[in-house]
Design a protein around this motif. Structure first.
Motif, PDB file in Angstrom:
ATOM      1  N   SER A   5      -1.549  38.586 -56.201  1.00 33.24           N
ATOM      2  CA  SER A   5      -1.722  37.167 -56.520  1.00 33.24           C
ATOM      3  C   SER A   5      -2.390  36.415 -55.379  1.00 33.24           C
ATOM      4  O   SER A   5      -3.266  35.565 -55.596  1.00 33.24           O
ATOM      5  N   PHE A  65      -6.254  43.948 -63.378  1.00 34.78           N
ATOM      6  CA  PHE A  65      -7.438  43.089 -63.378  1.00 34.78           C
ATOM      7  C   PHE A  65      -7.781  42.603 -64.787  1.00 34.78           C
ATOM      8  O   PHE A  65      -8.264  41.484 -64.959  1.00 34.78           O
ATOM      9  N   LYS A  93     -15.186  35.123 -63.459  1.00 30.64           N
ATOM     10  CA  LYS A  93     -15.005  36.533 -63.793  1.00 30.64           C
ATOM     11  C   LYS A  93     -15.828  37.432 -62.877  1.00 30.64           C
ATOM     12  O   LYS A  93     -15.400  38.518 -62.496  1.00 30.64           O
ATOM     13  N   LYS A 100      -5.642  41.753 -67.038  1.00 27.38           N
ATOM     14  CA  LYS A 100      -4.744  40.627 -67.289  1.00 27.38           C
ATOM     15  C   LYS A 100      -5.275  39.360 -66.629  1.00 27.38           C
ATOM     16  O   LYS A 100      -5.190  38.260 -67.188  1.00 27.38           O
ATOM     17  N   VAL A 101      -5.839  39.519 -65.422  1.00 28.31           N
ATOM     18  CA  VAL A 101      -6.409  38.366 -64.723  1.00 28.31           C
ATOM     19  C   VAL A 101      -7.616  37.837 -65.488  1.00 28.31           C
ATOM     20  O   VAL A 101      -7.758  36.628 -65.697  1.00 28.31           O
ATOM     21  N   LYS A 159      -6.921  35.786 -68.583  1.00 28.30           N
ATOM     22  CA  LYS A 159      -6.415  34.435 -68.356  1.00 28.30           C
ATOM     23  C   LYS A 159      -7.525  33.443 -68.020  1.00 28.30           C
ATOM     24  O   LYS A 159      -7.320  32.232 -68.091  1.00 28.30           O
ATOM     25  N   VAL A 184     -13.922  38.072 -59.751  1.00 27.82           N
ATOM     26  CA  VAL A 184     -12.802  38.984 -59.991  1.00 27.82           C
ATOM     27  C   VAL A 184     -13.300  40.427 -60.008  1.00 27.82           C
ATOM     28  O   VAL A 184     -12.713  41.320 -59.394  1.00 27.82           O
ATOM     29  N   LEU A 188      -6.122  37.031 -55.222  1.00 26.77           N
ATOM     30  CA  LEU A 188      -6.943  36.426 -56.271  1.00 26.77           C
ATOM     31  C   LEU A 188      -6.713  34.929 -56.470  1.00 26.77           C
ATOM     32  O   LEU A 188      -7.258  34.346 -57.408  1.00 26.77           O
ATOM     33  N   GLU A 189      -5.907  34.322 -55.598  1.00 24.11           N
ATOM     34  CA  GLU A 189      -5.671  32.888 -55.754  1.00 24.11           C
ATOM     35  C   GLU A 189      -6.964  32.111 -55.537  1.00 24.11           C
ATOM     36  O   GLU A 189      -7.790  32.460 -54.701  1.00 24.11           O
TER      37      GLU A 189
END
Length: 248
Positions: A204, A162, A213, A164-165, A168, A216, A207-208
């Motif tokens: 993926s 998470f 944030k 890393k997500v 980005k 997430v 979370l697409e």
């Protein structure tokens, strides 16, 4: 200034929610995870680096308002103490062997890993009703034959994924979890509906199209709760590294 902004984000996100983590790992598991992640030996621990990373994980869990057991803070104090002792000048007389301050934590790790290994061996033994008689409960999409090349994903691997997500996403993305804005319960319902259709989802796919944030974080908290309720199993493919959720 950056630290102030982070504090504000932490305050905004931390108040409404608490997630209990007793079903996941404890401080010794985090230590073992960090040692494996850094590819170092328990007999030669880079204590400054490991202590810094340990404290970072604690701060991340605090930011998410995950309810930390006191054991985490106690271990953090032990590591910090060991780190400070390694930085002090040596007062050992010439010719005498100086005791390595890291020996204390190394011994704990040795004992813990032995106990954990023994527990895993016991867990792999045949369970009477599970392995002798016909099973009466179908685990839906989660089949042992499909799990051969996958390993279990724990709390700390999930945090890494998470993070890393989040890294980005644009810095301007909102990171506020107001109770009326995003409901963890609603997120659990959404995930269950998706899993009922597809039986399993990759990380993926889950979370697409998620751009904020706050969303997430809500999904992360929802997953923790679902694992606690034994609604999902989270596995990672050994070769590809793909994380997949299985509906139980």
């Amino acid at each position: 200034m950056a630290d102030t902004d982070k504090t504000e984000e932490t305050r905004e996100i931390s108040e409404p929610y608490k997630v209990i983590t007793e079903i996941f790992e404890g401080p010794m598991d985090l230590l073992v995870y960090l040692i494996k992640k850094n590819e170092v030996s328990i007999y030669d621990i880079p204590i400054a680096r490991i202590t810094g990373q340990f404290l970072e994980y604690i701060e991340w869990m605090k930011m998410l308002n995950i309810n930390l057991a006191g054991d985490f803070l106690y271990m953090a104090s032990i590591l910090t103490n060991i780190k400070s002792r390694t930085l002090l000048p040596s007062h050992t007389a010439e010719g005498e062997d100086e005791e390595d301050p890291r020996a204390e934590i190394t011994k704990r790790l040795e004992e813990y890993m032995q106990i954990k290994s023994a527990a895993e061996d016991l867990g792999n033994r045949a369970i009477l009703n599970e392995d002798t008689f016909i099973r009466t409960i179908d685990k839906k999409a989660f089949r042992q034959d499909a799990d051969a090349d996958m390993i279990e994903v724990g709390l700390f691997e999930l945090i890494d994924a998470f993070q890393k997500v989040l890294d980005k996403l644009p810095a301007s993305s909102k990171m506020i979890l107001a109770r009326d804005e995003i409901s963890i319960k609603d997120k659990i319902t959404e995930i269950v509906e998706k899993l009922e259709q597809k039986k399993s989802l990759t990380f993926s796919e889950l979370l697409e199209n998620v751009k904020q944030k706050s969303e997430v974080i809500a999904i992360f908290l929802a997953l923790l709760e679902m694992v606690k309720l034994q609604l999902v199993a989270i596995r990672q493919h050994v070769e590809s590294g793909v994380i997949r959720l299985f509906y139980l």
